[in-house]
Scaffold this active site. Structure first.
Site, short mmCIF file in Angstrom:
data_model
loop_
_atom_site.label_atom_id
_atom_site.label_comp_id
_atom_site.label_asym_id
_atom_site.label_seq_id
_atom_site.Cartn_x
_atom_site.Cartn_y
_atom_site.Cartn_z
CB THR A 24 -0.95 0.00 1.22
OG1 THR A 24 -1.72 -1.20 1.22
CG2 THR A 24 -1.88 1.20 1.17
CD GLN B 165 -0.68 -12.47 1.08
OE1 GLN B 165 -1.52 -12.23 1.95
NE2 GLN B 165 0.26 -11.59 0.77
NE ARG C 285 -2.30 -12.88 7.11
CZ ARG C 285 -1.92 -11.96 6.23
NH1 ARG C 285 -2.39 -10.74 6.31
NH2 ARG C 285 -1.03 -12.24 5.30
#
Length: 748
Positions: free
Chosen positions: A33, A247, A595
């Site tokens: 991002t 992913q 995670r």
């Protein structure tokens, strides 16, 4: 703030490479991002590209909002930049040019509710069973995501069951949409693609407008979305795709990993690999790398970090699913008690939604606040509430709401108007719905309705009488003779998940009966109501329980990945044993592991109660792939594993020295050999101790915040741990670890 100095070398090169097609394969936690927003800011600030000429596509509104928020901090003005999901961008394109393909610009968008209503009506017109409705909706959506038209459907799926009926409904559904000047969500993509292919004016306009195209989560694109991207970039060719083939976990809803490889061929693009991870410790990344490298359908990359090694990754083997949940409870208490973590720092990730029950119940018993992310609590799931409504109606024949919930489950052709008529007659005569249904012939009801109620009334009486007997017999009759649950749910992912939940309910009944000899169905329902009532939970500081699919995009300081057994994770359902399926399961495991930021616990059970029987398990192949357990090369081989293993790339000597011997595969039923020794409840130096051990004795009365008053009926020692078997007035008999259970001994 915008600053290229905040980027690493690979990120910086990708940001500055603005001419032509670029593919960035961005590993988990690698800062994609930041990369995307800096590239857009660079185009505007340094290259003076107009915001109007930039398109940024994401996959969720949340991601789009986050990208916009970051850009607002980097740029004076973000107005004009298209930062949308694929569907939102397509709506804008269609609003401008949809008249070129025969629709009015004021078209309606049909959501799930409208789509379901239309297809249901068409199915009824074609005299198709209502039970086909879910399948019809799923098959039509699946066909659209693959670009298969109604005309081609029957040929493409000619060997599938009910293909002629589905093709007919599909064609009629599209005709209704066209007649109503309406598009469903899938059509937003399909009609945009058709528009760009067929209208030179629309294609030229948007190819000129979007000089720079950015697509996030590229591994999640489907065939239609990929073709739209190719067309939009057809003139300038400046397309920047960011994704991670490792992913790609949504192929079941149309995403295809093939798009990443086609992108390289179609655009002859430059490729950058983001391998530096900013999230996890090196020990966690080492496990993730070892798992994912087994996949062949990927671009070779290896995550690394400047961060320290961190704590060892722990792999724990429990005797049963109950001890597995106990272990997680104990570790969470240890972590929170250390003062280093809060409950909200911890997450329990599962492959299957049905596995949440044990953790929900244990967390409630031990007072650990928690929530279910992206789903319903176990006892709030529709199929569970439906089954339990039968039980409620059986023990309390005056429970009208329970009876009206089940009156059409399964379908009996009793509509809303008939239900309202039963309500009116019951109120007028001061009777319960049960009384009216059982004695329907005696009341002023339509003849056709009396006929339908005759069999239902007889069933209610039968179940009422059975409710006085053994609980397992009641549920066995209800599930397999009345509901026929093995045939009730459609053979798709949703139906399979519902059946798994039903099977877990059977496990719940079995656990209750084992601990509460002589208990009644009423007692069981009272216990279930305690687990359902969690309104007093503190949402600000809760452990998260989530499936791995719903946890993608999240991160936590502490992660427990549970149920790591072949058949569960990886899932090995029928027709899911191919290499493509196993590669996706491995990607799902990779997502689960990545995670975790600081602590990672991987757990499995030697035996688990599944599908009405105790099954002896084989540890997940993913655990052996990263060197945490040893598995047999052949099913009949015997292999050993420690109850608690720790793994570190620099030190592999941690963990228990006690070994266990296993044999056979799932479902064989042969027992494990060595005795199991649980270390749940070993008291940490500063672990909370709700009550003094010296006060805990057989016959003592205790108070529990949720379960109320109880009496200790037995004391058990397991290793260094003391367990109290307590008969609670509200919850029945439970076995709780004294060191952690929120109980207080009440002095007489």
């Amino acid at each position: 703030m915008y600053s290229l100095e905040t980027l690493n070398e690979v990120q910086k090169r990708a940001v500055l490479d603005t001419d032509g097609a670029v593919l960035v394969t961005a590993g988990a936690g690698s800062g994609k991002t930041r990369l995307l927003t800096h590239r857009i800011a660079h185009l505007i600030n340094e290259l003076h590209v107009q915001p109007y000429n930039i398109l940024a596509i994401t996959f969720t509104n949340k991601a789009a909002n986050e990208m916009r928020t970051r850009l607002e901090k980097m740029l004076d003005n973000v107005d004009g930049i298209w930062i949308f999901t694929f569907h939102a961008a397509c709506v804008r394109i269609l609003r401008r040019f949809i008249d070129k393909i025969g629709f009015d610009k004021n078209f309606t968008i049909y959501g799930e509710t409208e789509t379901k209503a239309v297809i249901k009506r068409i199915a009824k017109q074609n005299e198709l069973n209502d039970d086909m409705l879910k399948r019809l909706i799923a098959e039509i959506s699946n066909a659209k995501s693959k670009g298969i038209s109604p005309e081609d459907y029957e040929q493409v799926f000619k060997y599938s069951q009910d293909v002629e009926d589905i093709a007919k409904v599909y064609a009629q559904y599209q005709n209704v949409l066209r007649a109503n000047n309406a598009l469903d969500y899938d059509d937003l993509l399909i009609q945009t693609l058709y528009l760009l292919k067929s209208s030179y004016e629309a294609r030229e306009f948007y190819q000129n407008k979007f000089r720079y195209i950015h697509i996030d989560e590229f591994q999640d694109t489907n065939t239609i979305q990929y073709e739209i991207a190719v067309l939009l970039a057809g003139k300038h060719g400046n397309i920047f795709a960011v994704g991670d083939e490792d992913q790609c976990i949504y192929t079941w809803r149309g995403a295809t990993i093939k798009n990443i490889f086609d992108f390289q061929k179609d655009f002859k693009c430059k490729v950058y690999k983001l391998e530096q991870n900013y999230r996890s410790t090196s020990n966690i990344l080492d496990v993730a790398n070892k798992i994912i490298k087994v996949n062949s359908n990927r671009l070779d990359k290896k995550l690394w970090t400047d961060a320290d090694c961190g704590e060892k990754v722990v792999c724990y083997c429990a005797a049963t699913e109950g001890f597995e949940a106990d272990y997680v409870v104990r570790k969470i208490f240890d972590l929170v008690d250390s003062g280093e973590y809060n409950y909200s720092d911890c997450a329990v990730l599962l492959r299957a939604n049905a596995l949440t029950r044990h953790f929900e119940e244990r967390f409630l018993q031990y007072g650990i606040p928690h929530n279910i992310f992206g789903g319903f609590k176990f006892y709030d799931r529709k199929e569970i509430k439906d089954v339990l409504a039968y039980a409620r109606a059986s023990v309390n024949t005056r429970d009208d709401e329970a009876i009206f919930r089940i009156i059409n489950f399964p379908r009996r052709g009793i509509g809303d108007s008939s239900i309202e008529k039963i309500r009116e007659v019951a109120q007028a005569n001061g009777k319960s719905a049960f009384d009216i249904i059982v004695n329907a012939s005696a009341y002023p009801l339509p003849t056709a309705l009396k006929s339908k109620l005759s069999d239902f009334g007889a069933l209610l009486v039968r179940l009422r009488d059975m409710a006085e007997g053994p609980i397992p017999d009641y549920f066995k009759y209800l599930l397999y003779n009345v509901l026929n649950v093995d045939r009730l749910f459609s053979d798709d992912d949703e139906g399979t998940a519902r059946l798994e939940n039903i099977n877990e309910l059977v496990s719940s009944v079995r656990d209750f009966v084992k601990n509460n000899q002589g208990a009644t169905l009423f007692d069981y329902l009272q216990t279930v109501s305690l687990y359902s009532d969690t309104d007093d939970m503190n949402d600000d500081n809760c452990v998260t329980i989530a499936t791995v699919h719903s946890a993608k995009g999240l991160e936590f300081p502490v992660v427990f990945v549970v149920g790591l057994e072949d058949g569960i994770f990886p899932s090995l359902r029928q027709n899911e044993n191919g290499s493509d399926h196993m590669e996706e399961e491995r990607r799902l495991m990779y997502v689960a592991v990545t995670r975790a930021r600081r602590r990672l616990f991987l757990t499995y059970a030697k035996s688990r109660f599944l599908y009405g029987e105790t099954r002896y398990s084989v540890p997940s192949r993913f655990l052996s792939e990263c060197g945490l357990v040893t598995r047999p090369e052949r099913k009949e081989d015997v292999f050993t594993a420690s109850p608690s293993h720790t793994y570190s790339p620099r030190n592999t000597q941690g963990g228990s020295s006690q070994s266990q011997s296993y044999g056979g595969s799932i479902g064989v039923g042969n027992a494990y050999s060595a005795p199991y020794k649980s270390d749940f409840g070993k008291k940490a130096a500063t672990a909370p101790q709700p009550t003094n051990r010296s006060d805990v004795a057989i016959g003592a009365t205790v108070m529990h915040k949720r379960l109320g008053k109880g009496k200790i009926i037995d004391i058990e020692k397991m290793g260094d741990s003391m367990y109290a078997k307590i008969d609670f007035e509200r919850g029945g008999v439970m076995l709780l670890a004294v060191d952690f259970a929120p109980i207080t001994v009440v002095k007489d």
